[in-house]
Design a protein around this motif. Structure first.
Motif, short mmCIF file in Angstrom:
data_model
loop_
_atom_site.label_atom_id
_atom_site.label_comp_id
_atom_site.label_asym_id
_atom_site.label_seq_id
_atom_site.Cartn_x
_atom_site.Cartn_y
_atom_site.Cartn_z
N ALA A 20 31.02 110.28 1.96
CA ALA A 20 30.31 109.27 2.47
C ALA A 20 30.43 108.55 0.73
CB ALA A 20 28.85 109.28 2.97
N ALA A 21 30.58 108.73 -0.05
CA ALA A 21 30.79 108.99 -1.57
C ALA A 21 32.10 108.11 -1.74
CB ALA A 21 30.17 109.35 -2.39
N GLY A 22 32.99 108.70 -0.99
CA GLY A 22 34.83 108.00 -0.92
C GLY A 22 34.44 106.08 -0.57
N ALA A 23 34.03 106.54 1.05
CA ALA A 23 33.86 105.23 1.91
C ALA A 23 33.50 104.06 1.61
CB ALA A 23 33.15 106.04 2.88
N ALA A 24 32.32 105.21 0.38
CA ALA A 24 31.11 102.98 -0.55
C ALA A 24 32.24 102.72 -1.71
CB ALA A 24 29.98 104.04 -0.16
N LEU A 26 33.85 104.06 8.56
CA LEU A 26 34.87 104.72 8.22
C LEU A 26 34.84 106.21 8.16
CD1 LEU A 26 38.23 104.86 7.27
CD2 LEU A 26 36.79 104.92 4.62
N ALA A 27 32.88 106.53 7.54
CA ALA A 27 32.88 108.08 7.30
C ALA A 27 32.70 108.70 8.41
CB ALA A 27 31.70 108.16 6.30
N LEU A 28 31.46 107.97 8.80
CA LEU A 28 30.59 109.27 10.22
C LEU A 28 32.80 109.76 11.36
CD1 LEU A 28 27.84 106.88 11.03
CD2 LEU A 28 28.23 109.11 10.05
N PRO A 29 32.81 108.72 11.87
CA PRO A 29 33.78 109.96 12.86
C PRO A 29 34.13 110.78 11.53
CG PRO A 29 34.39 107.45 12.82
CD PRO A 29 33.58 107.34 11.75
N LEU A 30 34.86 110.52 10.59
CA LEU A 30 35.27 111.84 10.09
C LEU A 30 34.53 113.21 9.72
CD1 LEU A 30 37.08 110.05 6.81
CD2 LEU A 30 38.23 110.65 9.02
N THR A 31 32.87 112.34 9.53
CA THR A 31 31.92 113.87 9.17
C THR A 31 31.98 114.39 10.60
OG1 THR A 31 30.40 111.67 9.46
CG2 THR A 31 31.21 112.98 7.09
N GLY A 34 32.87 99.46 -0.23
CA GLY A 34 32.25 98.19 -1.06
C GLY A 34 31.10 97.99 -0.22
N ASN A 35 30.93 98.90 0.93
CA ASN A 35 30.18 98.11 1.92
C ASN A 35 29.51 98.97 2.79
OD1 ASN A 35 29.15 96.47 5.18
ND2 ASN A 35 29.47 94.92 3.64
N THR A 36 28.12 99.33 3.12
CA THR A 36 27.40 99.84 3.34
C THR A 36 27.92 99.96 4.83
OG1 THR A 36 25.48 99.85 1.75
CG2 THR A 36 25.28 100.79 4.37
N MET A 37 28.02 98.98 5.77
CA MET A 37 28.25 98.71 7.73
C MET A 37 29.81 99.27 7.01
SD MET A 37 26.98 98.10 10.29
CE MET A 37 28.03 99.23 11.49
N ALA A 38 30.81 98.69 6.90
CA ALA A 38 32.45 99.46 6.77
C ALA A 38 32.25 101.21 6.09
CB ALA A 38 32.99 98.86 5.90
#
Length: 389
Positions: free
Chosen positions: A96-100, A112-117, A104-108
């Motif tokens: 999550a931290a890496g995706a943020a 990006l992070a949720l499918p992986l997690t 630089g955007n919470t929605m993006a």
């Protein structure tokens, strides 16, 4: 509709009240569940008091959240779940931290992070703890807690919660699953004896094919307690791993595993005996119906065999089992079997082959059952042997 709803609600409340009463008055699964629930609540309160109230940590939620789910049904399971949870929380936080940082955007970052997690959470090695990978990622991104300091706090507080949860489970009444083994063995003895006594009564009164089919179904259903016994053994073995309770307090040992093999064989031969009786009953029987004087040998045989099963059931919990009573019951069973075998020989000499085949099948199947029961005479300490003449 409303009456039915109120009736169901009343039944549910009555069941809850009965469970509470059993938990307060007797040892059993209800009390075990209550103890584990209170331990989990206590672990969460302790974690919050340490991390949230005393340290005033910024991510204090992680400590009680982790602690409450790590008070598992065994100490080993708590340790394993703790490692799994720390790994998935750590990976979920980092992703999550890496995706943020990347978007630089919470929605993006969520996209990006949720499918992986979620994929990570479904990895079988993580078991039930896998769900904490995507939920951790959601918390991190929703509260924008993805700086280096925030990541460190989240992991540290999860670690503190894990230590508290595992410690509470291991040091305060650590669970040892011995009762389930005894309960399963007790049920096998009770149900086997009850089946044999009902068979004796029905044969004495003149049974129909429907009765024989019910006996066979009851014998077949003994596979349920056998599976319960297998599962209970697994839980007992697991509850002994890494469990300091075995050294901190003396607990009774589980009954020997020889009992498991004994009841597996008894129930297998009970199924064979009842299946033979089904095949000799009714208009669609596969074998000739045994004459009345042959069936007259069975009630005493079944009652004596039921007494042996009751003696075996009592020997599991008794420190001084009544070997003499078991020996006398075995002698009665073998005497009844000798009379049954004599009837088979009489029909063989009379050249009545169809009836001789049916009686011979009964002789063979009941003899196998008696051999198994006779071989189990030494499972209970202090028993006297009872051998066939």
């Amino acid at each position: 509709m409303a009456v039915a709803w109120w009736r169901r609600a009343g039944w549910e409340l009555s069941a809850v009240a009965a469970s509470v009463r059993r938990a307060l008055t007797t040892s059993g699964p209800e009390r075990d569940l209550a103890v584990q629930s209170l331990k989990a609540a206590g672990a969460a309160i302790l974690a919050w008091a340490l991390v949230g109230w005393w340290w005033q940590a910024p991510m204090a939620l992680m400590a009680p959240w982790t602690a409450v789910v790590l008070v598992q049904s065994t100490v080993y399971r708590s340790l394993r779940a703790g490692v799994q949870q720390l790994v998935v929380i750590g990976v979920g936080t980092v992703l999550a931290a890496g995706a943020a940082a990347l978007t630089g955007n919470t929605m993006a970052a969520m996209a990006l992070a949720l499918p992986l997690t979620v994929l990570l959470g479904n990895y079988p090695r993580f078991g039930d703890q896998g769900i904490y990978a995507p939920t951790t990622a959601v918390f991190v991104l929703a509260y924008s807690s993805f700086s280096g300091t925030a990541v460190f706090h989240r992991l540290f507080e999860a670690l503190v919660g894990a230590v508290i949860g595992i410690g509470v489970n291991a040091l305060i009444l650590p669970p040892v699953h011995l009762r389930d083994v005894r309960d399963s063995l007790d049920r096998l003895g009770r149900d086997s004896a009850a089946l044999l006594r009902d068979m004796a009564q029905d044969v004495e009164n003149g049974y129909a094919r429907a009765s024989a089919e019910q006996w066979y179904e009851r014998a077949w259903r003994l596979a349920g307690p056998l599976q319960g016994l297998h599962d209970a053994r697994m839980w007992t073995d697991e509850s002994h791993r890494f469990n300091p309770g075995r050294r901190l307090r003396r607990a009774p040992e589980a009954p020997p595993r020889d009992w498991d093999s004994h009841w597996y064989q008894v129930t297998d031969h009970l199924e064979s005996v009842t299946g033979m009786l089904v095949d000799t009953a009714g208009d669609w029987r596969r074998l000739a119906a045994p004459p009345e004087h042959v069936l007259g040998c069975l009630p005493e045989l079944f009652r004596a065999t039921a007494d042996v099963c009751e003696a075996d059931r009592a020997a599991i919990t008794s420190s001084r089992p009544d070997g003499d009573a078991r020996g006398r019951a075995m002698e009665r069973a073998w005497e009844s079997h000798r009379r049954l075998k004599a009837q088979m020989l009489d029909h063989h000499h009379d050249q009545d082959h169809e009836i001789a085949t049916a009686v011979g099948g009964l002789v063979a199947q009941t003899q196998q059952l008696l051999y198994v029961l006779d071989a189990g005479r030494d499972l209970g300490a202090g028993r006297d042997a009872a051998h066939p003449a």
